[in-house]
Design a protein around this motif. Sequence first.
Motif, PDB file in Angstrom:
ATOM      1  N   GLN A   1     -40.618  -9.800   2.121  1.00  0.00           N
ATOM      2  CA  GLN A   1     -40.460 -11.250   2.293  1.00  0.00           C
ATOM      3  C   GLN A   1     -39.045 -11.618   2.741  1.00  0.00           C
ATOM      4  N   GLU A   2     -38.195 -10.584   2.951  1.00  0.00           N
ATOM      5  CA  GLU A   2     -36.829 -10.749   3.444  1.00  0.00           C
ATOM      6  C   GLU A   2     -36.043 -11.761   2.614  1.00  0.00           C
ATOM      7  N   LYS A   3     -35.968 -11.462   1.333  1.00  0.00           N
ATOM      8  CA  LYS A   3     -35.169 -12.279   0.424  1.00  0.00           C
ATOM      9  C   LYS A   3     -33.698 -12.250   0.833  1.00  0.00           C
ATOM     10  N   TYR A   4     -33.250 -11.073   1.298  1.00  0.00           N
ATOM     11  CA  TYR A   4     -31.866 -10.916   1.767  1.00  0.00           C
ATOM     12  C   TYR A   4     -31.880 -10.499   3.238  1.00  0.00           C
ATOM     13  N   SER A   5     -30.880 -10.946   3.971  1.00  0.00           N
ATOM     14  CA  SER A   5     -30.776 -10.589   5.385  1.00  0.00           C
ATOM     15  C   SER A   5     -30.227  -9.172   5.535  1.00  0.00           C
ATOM     16  N   PHE A   6     -30.412  -8.618   6.744  1.00  0.00           N
ATOM     17  CA  PHE A   6     -29.841  -7.300   7.022  1.00  0.00           C
ATOM     18  C   PHE A   6     -28.321  -7.337   6.875  1.00  0.00           C
ATOM     19  N   ARG A   7     -27.717  -8.431   7.303  1.00  0.00           N
ATOM     20  CA  ARG A   7     -26.260  -8.561   7.185  1.00  0.00           C
ATOM     21  C   ARG A   7     -25.807  -8.364   5.742  1.00  0.00           C
ATOM     22  N   SER A   8     -26.550  -8.949   4.803  1.00  0.00           N
ATOM     23  CA  SER A   8     -26.169  -8.826   3.392  1.00  0.00           C
ATOM     24  C   SER A   8     -26.348  -7.404   2.886  1.00  0.00           C
ATOM     25  N   TYR A   9     -27.443  -6.767   3.275  1.00  0.00           N
ATOM     26  CA  TYR A   9     -27.631  -5.364   2.886  1.00  0.00           C
ATOM     27  C   TYR A   9     -26.531  -4.485   3.488  1.00  0.00           C
ATOM     28  N   HIS A  10     -26.187  -4.755   4.743  1.00  0.00           N
ATOM     29  CA  HIS A  10     -25.153  -3.988   5.435  1.00  0.00           C
ATOM     30  C   HIS A  10     -23.798  -4.157   4.756  1.00  0.00           C
ATOM     31  N   ASN A  11     -23.437  -5.383   4.453  1.00  0.00           N
ATOM     32  CA  ASN A  11     -22.138  -5.636   3.835  1.00  0.00           C
ATOM     33  C   ASN A  11     -22.064  -5.052   2.426  1.00  0.00           C
ATOM     34  N   THR A  12     -23.190  -5.090   1.725  1.00  0.00           N
ATOM     35  CA  THR A  12     -23.234  -4.486   0.392  1.00  0.00           C
ATOM     36  C   THR A  12     -23.003  -2.982   0.484  1.00  0.00           C
ATOM     37  N   ARG A  13     -23.592  -2.364   1.509  1.00  0.00           N
ATOM     38  CA  ARG A  13     -23.404  -0.915   1.681  1.00  0.00           C
ATOM     39  C   ARG A  13     -21.944  -0.568   1.985  1.00  0.00           C
ATOM     40  N   ILE A  14     -21.258  -1.420   2.708  1.00  0.00           N
ATOM     41  CA  ILE A  14     -19.827  -1.184   2.959  1.00  0.00           C
ATOM     42  C   ILE A  14     -19.059  -1.160   1.630  1.00  0.00           C
ATOM     43  N   VAL A  15     -19.388  -2.114   0.750  1.00  0.00           N
ATOM     44  CA  VAL A  15     -18.728  -2.181  -0.559  1.00  0.00           C
ATOM     45  C   VAL A  15     -18.995  -0.903  -1.366  1.00  0.00           C
ATOM     46  N   THR A  16     -20.242  -0.451  -1.384  1.00  0.00           N
ATOM     47  CA  THR A  16     -20.589   0.725  -2.199  1.00  0.00           C
ATOM     48  C   THR A  16     -19.950   1.995  -1.636  1.00  0.00           C
ATOM     49  N   ILE A  17     -19.788   2.070  -0.324  1.00  0.00           N
ATOM     50  CA  ILE A  17     -19.142   3.240   0.273  1.00  0.00           C
ATOM     51  C   ILE A  17     -17.655   3.274  -0.075  1.00  0.00           C
ATOM     52  N   ILE A  18     -17.017   2.109  -0.085  1.00  0.00           N
ATOM     53  CA  ILE A  18     -15.614   2.042  -0.518  1.00  0.00           C
ATOM     54  C   ILE A  18     -15.493   2.528  -1.959  1.00  0.00           C
ATOM     55  N   MET A  19     -16.425   2.091  -2.807  1.00  0.00           N
ATOM     56  CA  MET A  19     -16.445   2.551  -4.202  1.00  0.00           C
ATOM     57  C   MET A  19     -16.641   4.072  -4.276  1.00  0.00           C
ATOM     58  N   MET A  20     -17.485   4.595  -3.421  1.00  0.00           N
ATOM     59  CA  MET A  20     -17.766   6.027  -3.376  1.00  0.00           C
ATOM     60  C   MET A  20     -16.505   6.838  -3.056  1.00  0.00           C
ATOM     61  N   ILE A  21     -15.783   6.400  -2.046  1.00  0.00           N
ATOM     62  CA  ILE A  21     -14.564   7.114  -1.634  1.00  0.00           C
ATOM     63  C   ILE A  21     -13.502   7.073  -2.734  1.00  0.00           C
ATOM     64  N   ILE A  22     -13.294   5.889  -3.315  1.00  0.00           N
ATOM     65  CA  ILE A  22     -12.292   5.742  -4.372  1.00  0.00           C
ATOM     66  C   ILE A  22     -12.647   6.619  -5.579  1.00  0.00           C
ATOM     67  N   ALA A  23     -13.908   6.614  -5.965  1.00  0.00           N
ATOM     68  CA  ALA A  23     -14.352   7.402  -7.128  1.00  0.00           C
ATOM     69  C   ALA A  23     -14.161   8.899  -6.893  1.00  0.00           C
ATOM     70  N   SER A  24     -14.448   9.369  -5.685  1.00  0.00           N
ATOM     71  CA  SER A  24     -14.320  10.799  -5.396  1.00  0.00           C
ATOM     72  C   SER A  24     -12.861  11.249  -5.415  1.00  0.00           C
ATOM     73  N   VAL A  25     -11.972  10.404  -4.891  1.00  0.00           N
ATOM     74  CA  VAL A  25     -10.539  10.726  -4.929  1.00  0.00           C
ATOM     75  C   VAL A  25     -10.061  10.789  -6.377  1.00  0.00           C
ATOM     76  N   GLY A  26     -10.513   9.838  -7.196  1.00  0.00           N
ATOM     77  CA  GLY A  26     -10.149   9.831  -8.605  1.00  0.00           C
ATOM     78  C   GLY A  26     -10.656  11.075  -9.325  1.00  0.00           C
ATOM     79  N   TYR A  27     -11.879  11.494  -9.020  1.00  0.00           N
ATOM     80  CA  TYR A  27     -12.466  12.675  -9.667  1.00  0.00           C
ATOM     81  C   TYR A  27     -11.666  13.935  -9.337  1.00  0.00           C
TER      82      TYR A  27
END
Length: 442
Positions: free
Chosen positions: A93-119
């Motif tokens: 039903q497209e509750k969220y736009s592709f833009r929102s999913y895309h931008n959310t993925r950018i945020v999670t990837i930044i979190m991924m990189i920071i977490a791996s460096v910390g580990y």
Amino acid sequence: MISKDKVSVKSSKLKKINISNQDSLNVSTKQNYVWNLFGTASSSLISVILLLFASRLLDSHNSDIFSIAYALGQQFFVLGYFQIRNMQSTDIQEKYSFRSYHNTRIVTIIMMIIASVGYVFIQGYDFYKSAIILLLVLYRAIDAYSDVFQGYFQQKNRSDLAGKVQFYRSWICIIVFGFSLLLTKSLMISSIVICLINLLLTVILDYRISIRNFNTSFSPSLVKDLSSIFSILREAFPLFLNGFLITYVYNEAKIDIDLLLTQGHFSNGIQRDFNVLFMPVFVLSLLFFILRPLTTQLSIYWYEQKYELFFKQIRLLFVVMTALGVIIIGLGYLIGTEILGLVYGTSLVEYKVPFAILLAGGILNVLALVIDIVMTIFRKQAYLVIAYIATFIVAKFITIPFVKGEGILGASLSFFISMIIFFSTSIIIYIWVNNNDKRKRS
């Protein structure tokens, strides 16, 4: 009883969805399954073949480093992935736009990189091992970014496009990594090369296909989209937590072997051997996603209130998976270690029993994943957090003493026990939720 007005509104929405997707359904239903099969199989095989190259072309020390680095890359990939694909692909039903999913993925990837460096910093690895781990994490981060486009294609009922991207990306990366390792004999250089190639493929495949087929336009501005980003993260968090915990359970024995190997409890090569034995189990869990196009169809059945068709499909999934599981375990015990040893160039015959135990645990995991998909369609996935936390706690308590005492056999037993906990708690939760929903539907 459900009111007629609600049914009418829901039916109206579904008609719009079905009409908008009708052309793609007519054109690519068969292609969806065929290309999704090719893409998922290729994506599953990439870890198998990369480990094969590392095992054949590197010494035992470097192949051990590659094994743990790839495992950690997969662990942090879950953070970048954040299980948003499950939400996105069933958001018909497209509750969220592709833009929102895309931008959310950018945020999670930044979190991924920071977490791996910390580990890496906390673990105190030397520069070489740290660099290999971070490069393979970056390689998986690019995969996570690509996945948001593939989720969009699937949401539009074009799983064939997602499959094509996975297929071409996987085999190009396999070929490039193999040739690089063959020519340079350097794990460092080959890791850099595969990152660059993966980034280039994102531009050539994902961007080009999304623009050509859907005229995709989106703004990468995170600030303007914060409300939707937080909303998606909040909704996906139970799925992410589940995915992160179960992936950690997969990797628990590998992490413990790495620790004990560093402390001198084991000799070089044990990490490689366990990863080779575990690889078919990991592939089993990935091959489940061959059924990804089916999840969209199941969602449509559910929202159209075709409950009989919905539950018939679920029962069929369980029967097929169980039957295949019995065959896989039997063949694995009879010839599995011989074939793996021949392919990877290492003797594994002594591990027949541990291998069969690992396969049994892998089948239980796949059956639990079926429940996971169903609960996501119900939008009741939060309840499964109980199953994942219980499994994580059990694995955390039993794995290191099992591994320290029995080596690879102990690692296999700890995984199997963890999967028994995982499947049994998942099925109990599913039955409870479904019984409650039945009463509401009636």
